[in-house]
Design an enzyme around this catalytic site. Structure first.
Site, PDB file in Angstrom:
ATOM      1  N   ASP A 132       0.884  -1.159   0.000  1.00 26.82           N
ATOM      2  CA  ASP A 132       0.000   0.000   0.000  1.00 26.82           C
ATOM      3  C   ASP A 132       0.922   1.209   0.000  1.00 26.82           C
ATOM      4  OD1 ASP A 132      -1.555   2.156   0.644  1.00 26.82           O
ATOM      5  OD2 ASP A 132      -2.512   1.241   2.399  1.00 26.82           O
TER       6      ASP A 132
ATOM      7  N   ASP B 222      -4.288  -1.620  -1.854  1.00 28.97           N
ATOM      8  CA  ASP B 222      -3.029  -2.294  -2.174  1.00 28.97           C
ATOM      9  C   ASP B 222      -2.803  -2.456  -3.673  1.00 28.97           C
ATOM     10  OD1 ASP B 222      -3.076  -2.643   0.491  1.00 28.97           O
ATOM     11  OD2 ASP B 222      -2.676  -4.787   0.471  1.00 28.97           O
TER      12      ASP B 222
ATOM     13  N   GLN C 146       2.893   4.303   2.586  1.00 31.90           N
ATOM     14  CA  GLN C 146       2.547   3.693   3.888  1.00 31.90           C
ATOM     15  C   GLN C 146       3.361   2.443   4.251  1.00 31.90           C
ATOM     16  OE1 GLN C 146      -1.749   2.978   5.196  1.00 31.90           O
ATOM     17  NE2 GLN C 146      -1.067   0.883   4.915  1.00 31.90           N
TER      18      GLN C 146
ATOM     19  N   GLY D  39      18.828  -6.175  -0.239  1.00 30.85           N
ATOM     20  CA  GLY D  39      18.973  -7.513  -0.833  1.00 30.85           C
ATOM     21  C   GLY D  39      17.729  -8.370  -0.793  1.00 30.85           C
ATOM     22  N   ASN D  40      16.808  -8.096   0.163  1.00 32.77           N
ATOM     23  CA  ASN D  40      15.572  -8.887   0.228  1.00 32.77           C
ATOM     24  C   ASN D  40      14.462  -7.981   0.747  1.00 32.77           C
ATOM     25  OD1 ASN D  40      13.473 -10.787   1.056  1.00 32.77           O
ATOM     26  ND2 ASN D  40      15.043 -12.369   0.820  1.00 32.77           N
TER      27      ASN D  40
ATOM     28  N   ASP E 221      -7.573  -7.608   1.212  1.00 32.70           N
ATOM     29  CA  ASP E 221      -7.334  -6.286   1.812  1.00 32.70           C
ATOM     30  C   ASP E 221      -8.102  -6.169   3.117  1.00 32.70           C
ATOM     31  OD1 ASP E 221      -6.191  -3.661   1.838  1.00 32.70           O
ATOM     32  OD2 ASP E 221      -8.184  -2.862   1.407  1.00 32.70           O
TER      33      ASP E 221
ATOM     34  N   TYR F 295       1.109   0.423  14.996  1.00 35.64           N
ATOM     35  CA  TYR F 295       0.125   0.119  13.959  1.00 35.64           C
ATOM     36  C   TYR F 295       0.417   0.900  12.679  1.00 35.64           C
ATOM     37  CZ  TYR F 295      -4.112  -0.584  11.426  1.00 35.64           C
ATOM     38  OH  TYR F 295      -4.986  -0.917  10.442  1.00 35.64           O
TER      39      TYR F 295
ATOM     40  N   LYS G  96      -3.012  -2.986   8.258  1.00 33.94           N
ATOM     41  CA  LYS G  96      -2.935  -4.445   8.339  1.00 33.94           C
ATOM     42  C   LYS G  96      -2.060  -4.975   7.214  1.00 33.94           C
ATOM     43  CE  LYS G  96      -4.916  -5.977  11.958  1.00 33.94           C
ATOM     44  NZ  LYS G  96      -4.370  -6.965  12.872  1.00 33.94           N
ATOM     45  N   ASP G  97      -1.841  -6.262   7.200  1.00 31.13           N
ATOM     46  CA  ASP G  97      -0.810  -6.788   6.314  1.00 31.13           C
ATOM     47  C   ASP G  97      -1.338  -7.339   5.008  1.00 31.13           C
ATOM     48  OD1 ASP G  97       1.291  -6.301   8.301  1.00 31.13           O
ATOM     49  OD2 ASP G  97       0.057  -7.693   9.430  1.00 31.13           O
TER      50      ASP G  97
ATOM     51  N   GLN H 239      -5.211 -28.724  -9.523  1.00 30.57           N
ATOM     52  CA  GLN H 239      -5.524 -29.829 -10.448  1.00 30.57           C
ATOM     53  C   GLN H 239      -4.442 -30.916 -10.528  1.00 30.57           C
ATOM     54  OE1 GLN H 239      -9.098 -27.889 -11.408  1.00 30.57           O
ATOM     55  NE2 GLN H 239      -8.543 -29.926 -12.048  1.00 30.57           N
TER      56      GLN H 239
HETATM   57  C1  F6R Z   1      -7.280  -0.470   8.088  1.00 27.02           C
HETATM   58  C2  F6R Z   1      -7.180   0.862   7.535  1.00 27.02           C
HETATM   59  C3  F6R Z   1      -8.215   1.862   7.871  1.00 27.02           C
HETATM   60  C4  F6R Z   1      -7.663   2.957   8.784  1.00 27.02           C
HETATM   61  C5  F6R Z   1      -8.761   3.972   9.184  1.00 27.02           C
HETATM   62  C6  F6R Z   1      -8.180   5.135  10.003  1.00 27.02           C
HETATM   63  O1  F6R Z   1      -6.201  -1.261   7.697  1.00 27.02           O
HETATM   64  O2  F6R Z   1      -6.232   1.173   6.849  1.00 27.02           O
HETATM   65  O3  F6R Z   1      -9.355   1.262   8.422  1.00 27.02           O
HETATM   66  O4  F6R Z   1      -7.106   2.388   9.935  1.00 27.02           O
HETATM   67  O5  F6R Z   1      -9.359   4.506   8.035  1.00 27.02           O
HETATM   68  O6  F6R Z   1      -7.129   5.690   9.259  1.00 27.02           O
HETATM   69  P1  F6R Z   1      -6.355   7.002   9.692  1.00 27.02           P
HETATM   70  O7  F6R Z   1      -5.844   6.784  11.076  1.00 27.02           O
HETATM   71  O8  F6R Z   1      -5.287   7.113   8.662  1.00 27.02           O
HETATM   72  O9  F6R Z   1      -7.343   8.141   9.640  1.00 27.02           O
HETATM   73 MG    MG Z   2      -3.839   2.430   3.237  1.00 30.02          MG
HETATM   74 MG    MG Z   3      -4.586  -2.330   2.407  1.00 31.15          MG
END
Ligand code: F6R
Ligand code: MG
Ligand code: MG
Length: 375
Positions: free
Chosen positions: A12, A54, A96, A105-106, A133, A230, A233-234, A243
């Site tokens: 992202d 993403d 982000q 290298g990785n 996502d 934070y 998320k990942d 198959q």
């Molecule tokens: C979850 C995500 C969103 C943000 C939310 C608050 O992965 O990206 O739910 O956490 O929109 O975002 P901010 O803190 O950037 O206003």
């Molecule tokens: Mg984002």
């Molecule tokens: Mg995302």
């Protein structure tokens, strides 16, 4: 025999209207760079997709997994998009997921998510790439269990003699940084004892027991563990072979029919249903409470190292079938139901996971107001 590698690297690096979706210009930029990389023979074929906020790069090549050149290509693309497109346009959360400055290298551990699978091509080799996502690698635990170990999902485990021998699951302990291999069906209960704890144990790879052939590979990045706070998320990716001695495409997709609850969604802090969506119908753009979490499924043949789709490298949109409308409706109902609980657990995620959100800052000011009781 030369082996083919499928590398999926995603990040992202900024989006429009909050954390909703990237711009077309960002996608075009990635395509142009990957086209140049194909011309210079670094990669053999590619596809660029988006899901939520993403951008994902699907690349095929013969350089093996963890190849520094391929990883650097992806890193440079995400950096350049950030500098040339996201930042000048003040896109939301520009760059982000790029948590480090210099490439070393990785790309693993630098922010972007990575799933790679190297294998010797069969006479015909179908693959599916799943990209989600607003959730984390935890989302794949139940899915991979259903696909490779649950005979009520995968008929081939009972009927096909090759699948009947079972699969080997590699489970990663995200906190200790260790892996353990477990063989199903013999060790099914041991497997479940680990993967039920979704925030700590995630399935990173699956092999076919009969011959150790690689069957699936998932991304395992935990951004918060890298950054210590934070940072979104990942949003995991997953590559699955299908198959002829692997689960059929239809068995693999069946695992998504009843949307299960996954951590993520709004502020990475809620359990929500994983909704299977169509990218051709543009259902890959999130909206309700920044979600619900969603997943796209892209299908190809791998032929002589090249992604063969329905038109050139354009993949089959495997969740386009009307049957998935029922799953989407169910996910919508579950999402609205979960919201009726507001910020009360289990709708909100566990306190250990909330450590990586902004909640501790809010709780800080209450610290001095607690009065000891009893004694
Ligand atoms: C979850 C995500 C969103 C943000 C939310 C608050 O992965 O990206 O739910 O956490 O929109 O975002 P901010 O803190 O950037 O206003
Ligand atoms: Mg984002
Ligand atoms: Mg995302």
């Amino acid at each position: 025999m030369v082996k083919t590698t499928v590398s999926v690297i995603k990040a992202d690096v900024g989006s429009v209207a909050g954390h909703t979706c990237p711009t077309r210009e960002m996608i075009e930029y990635a395509r142009k760079k990957l086209s140049e990389a194909r011309d210079s023979k670094l990669i053999k074929s590619y596809h660029v997709y988006s899901v939520g906020d993403d951008i994902g790069l699907v690349m095929t090549h013969e350089r093996g997994e963890d190849d520094p050149e391929v990883h650097k290509l992806a890193w440079d693309i995400f950096r350049e998009i950030t500098e040339k497109v996201s930042k000048p346009l003040k896109l939301y959360a520009a760059g982000q997921d790029l948590l480090k400055n210099a490439f070393s290298g990785n790309i693993k551990g630098m922010g972007p998510g990575v799933a790679e699978l190297e294998f010797e091509e069969r006479s015909s080799d179908p693959i599916i790439v799943f990209a989600a996502d607003k959730t984390s690698p935890a989302a794949w635990n139940l899915i991979l269990y259903r696909i490779f170990a649950d005979p009520s999902n995968t008929a081939g485990l009972v009927i096909d003699p090759i699948l009947h021998d079972g699969f080997i699951f590699e489970v990663m302990d995200l906190i200790e940084g260790k892996v353990v291999r477990l063989k199903t069906p013999e060790e099914t209960y041991d497997l479940l004892s680990l993967i039920g704890t979704i925030n700590r144990y995630v399935i990173s790879r699956v092999y076919r027991a009969k011959d150790n052939e690689p069957a699936a590979s998932a991304s395992t990045t935990r951004l918060s563990y890298i950054a210590g706070k934070y940072v979104g998320k990942d949003d995991p990716v997953l590559i699955v072979r299908a198959q002829a001695g692997f689960p059929a495409v239809g068995e693999i997709l069946s695992a998504f029919a009843i949307p299960h609850l996954v951590p993520g969604w709004m502020r990475g802090s809620h359990y929500g249903p994983l909704m299977p969506v169509s990218f051709r119908k543009k259902q890959n753009v999130i909206s309700y409470f920044d979600g619900p979490p969603r997943v796209v499924a892209m299908g190809w043949q791998i032929s002589n190292g090249i992604l063969v789709g329905v038109e050139g490298e354009e993949p089959v949109d495997l969740f386009e079938d009307p049957v998935w409308e029922y799953s989407r409706e169910l996910a919508t109902k579950v999402a609205i139901y979960m919201r009726t609980m507001g910020e009360i657990m289990p709708a909100r995620i566990e306190i250990e996971e909330m450590e990586y959100t902004t909640l501790p800052k809010v709780m800080e000011k209450l610290k001095g107001r607690f009065i000891q009781v009893g004694k």
